[in-house]
Design an enzyme around this catalytic site. Structure first.
Site, short mmCIF file in Angstrom:
data_model
loop_
_atom_site.label_atom_id
_atom_site.label_comp_id
_atom_site.label_asym_id
_atom_site.label_seq_id
_atom_site.Cartn_x
_atom_site.Cartn_y
_atom_site.Cartn_z
N HIS A 263 57.35 7.81 60.14
CA HIS A 263 57.23 9.03 60.43
C HIS A 263 58.85 9.47 60.85
CE1 HIS A 263 55.21 12.30 63.34
NE2 HIS A 263 56.44 12.95 62.68
N HIS B 194 50.35 16.04 60.65
CA HIS B 194 50.47 16.10 62.09
C HIS B 194 49.34 16.86 62.79
CE1 HIS B 194 54.60 15.28 60.83
NE2 HIS B 194 54.95 15.70 61.98
N GLU C 6 49.26 17.01 67.90
CA GLU C 6 50.79 17.18 68.71
C GLU C 6 50.72 18.43 69.83
OE1 GLU C 6 53.92 18.49 66.04
OE2 GLU C 6 55.53 17.50 67.58
N ASP D 11 60.64 10.55 64.21
CA ASP D 11 60.58 12.05 63.97
C ASP D 11 61.57 12.58 63.50
OD1 ASP D 11 58.40 14.07 63.85
OD2 ASP D 11 58.55 14.58 65.79
N ASP D 12 62.65 12.81 64.33
CA ASP D 12 63.95 13.45 63.75
C ASP D 12 65.22 12.79 64.35
OD1 ASP D 12 62.65 16.17 62.30
OD2 ASP D 12 61.58 15.80 64.45
N1 ADE Z 1 59.72 18.77 61.63
C1 ADE Z 1 58.75 19.46 60.93
N2 ADE Z 1 57.65 19.66 61.69
C2 ADE Z 1 57.88 18.92 62.79
C3 ADE Z 1 57.01 18.93 63.97
N3 ADE Z 1 56.08 19.37 64.12
N4 ADE Z 1 57.55 17.73 64.77
C4 ADE Z 1 58.64 17.27 64.79
N5 ADE Z 1 59.60 17.65 63.51
C5 ADE Z 1 59.11 18.18 62.80
ZN ZN Z 2 57.06 15.03 62.85
#
Ligand code: ADE
Ligand code: ZN
Length: 348
Positions: free
Chosen positions: A16, A195, A198, A278-279
């Site tokens: 992810h 997703h 969340e 995630d990022d």
């Molecule tokens: N990038 C795009 N959508 C996202 C999300 N819901 N949470 C984290 N990063 C993302």
């Molecule tokens: Zn994500």
């Protein structure tokens, strides 16, 4: 061996990760300058990678994405993202990318895919990191746009372009309307994830499973609001890709030491969790750091971390014979790591 060395050496898969969220701040600055993308004022470019919620985060995420223009740019960001995974001890990666934001900037799918797919080949050659791509639908756009997404993505379907995801802000945009898009993708042979849970309620997790027929759930924290659904996810061995730093920065679950933090309660309930980033640069993290964070804040022992790492292999979209081979190899390496004496280093 101290915890930092252990989590880095642990064989694990990243399942992810968003490509635009995996652009280093300095690379963002360089690409924005090269492509004349106007940025908000900043002293250090890293200042732009600070936000307080998902909506603010997504604005910067889109700005990063708009700074990526030609095939070389796509190659650069994908190569650096995969290098970051490999440097954290990741052995395999399935990563999302958001083609629609680039499409809105006038970039062709050929340009995006050619740069990214070449970077995946290069990362495999240079770091031994095998990876797969998951184009993801921006749920904030119209259903028409997501059908168009599919028409543009499906011609690229291959061993490397393995499935589809659903991302951006879930709270106002639930999964149910995307059922016909997911039906079409499934019939075309795509693997499916989304997703859900969340920001949105447990019902979104149920709809993602029952209507979209996803094979795993990204985040899924609010599943804990529905005990019956939790029991079903355990029985069906549904994997949840959870992202500790992402919860701290982008959700209201800010404290990983809290007994009510959903990752804690999901783990205690017996759900199958996969730890992910995630990022990573946008959330100042990497895959090893996410494992370490969980260990430190939730007092997880090394055996539990090893079990989580093996979950990442179970939940990966690999063919059965590769999974079996890798499981034998990873298990041997893990046994060796667990046999090492534990050291505690000051500051770790
Ligand atoms: N990038 C795009 N959508 C996202 C999300 N819901 N949470 C984290 N990063 C993302
Ligand atoms: Zn994500």
């Amino acid at each position: 061996m101290d915890l930092e060395q252990f989590v880095r050496a642990l064989p694990k898969a990243e399942l992810h990760l968003h490509l635009a969220g995996a652009v280093k701040a300095q690379t963002f600055r360089r690409l924005a300058r090269k492509n004349n993308v106007q940025l908000p004022p900043f002293r250090d470019i890293e200042d732009l990678y600070r936000y307080d919620n998902l909506v603010d985060f997504l604005q910067i995420y889109d700005l990063v994405a708009r700074s990526v223009v030609d095939a070389d740019d796509f190659h650069l960001i994908a190569y650096e993202a995969l290098e970051h995974v490999a440097n954290a001890g990741g052995r395999y990666a399935e990563f999302f990318f958001s083609p629609q934001v680039h499409q809105d900037a006038g970039i062709s799918y050929e340009t995006m895919f050619s740069g990214i797919l070449k970077a995946m080949d290069d990362a495999e050659k240079d770091f031994g990191l095998v990876s797969r791509l998951i184009p993801a639908i921006n749920r904030e756009l119209s259903l028409d746009r997501s059908f168009e997404f599919l028409d543009l993505v499906l011609p690229f379907r291959s061993e490397k372009v393995i499935g589809i995801g659903l991302d951006y802000d879930e709270e106002p945009f639930p999964p149910a309307p995307f059922k016909p898009v997911y039906d079409k993708a499934r019939k075309a042979g795509m693997r499916l994830t989304a997703h859900a849970g969340e920001g949105g309620p447990a019902a979104n997790v149920r709809d993602a499973l029952d209507l979209l027929h996803v094979e795993r759930i990204d985040h899924g924290y609010r599943v804990m609001e529905d005990a019956e659904l939790v029991a079903r996810c355990i029985a069906d061995d549904i994997a949840f890709t959870v992202c500790p730093s992402s919860t701290v920065i982008l959700t209201h679950w800010r404290d990983l030491t809290d007994a009510d933090h959903p990752i804690r309660t999901m783990l205690d309930a017996g759900l199958k969790l996969v730890v992910d980033t995630d990022d990573p640069p946008m959330l100042q993290t990497d895959l090893a750091k996410e494992y370490r964070l969980l260990a430190e804040t939730m007092s997880l022992d090394r055996g539990t971390l090893a079990r989580l790492a093996l979950n990442s292999l179970d939940a990966a979209w690999l063919d059965d014979s590769t999974r079996r081979d890798w499981r034998a190899d990873w298990s041997k390496q893990i046994d060796r790591l667990l046999a090492e004496p534990e050291e505690v280093r000051a500051g770790h």
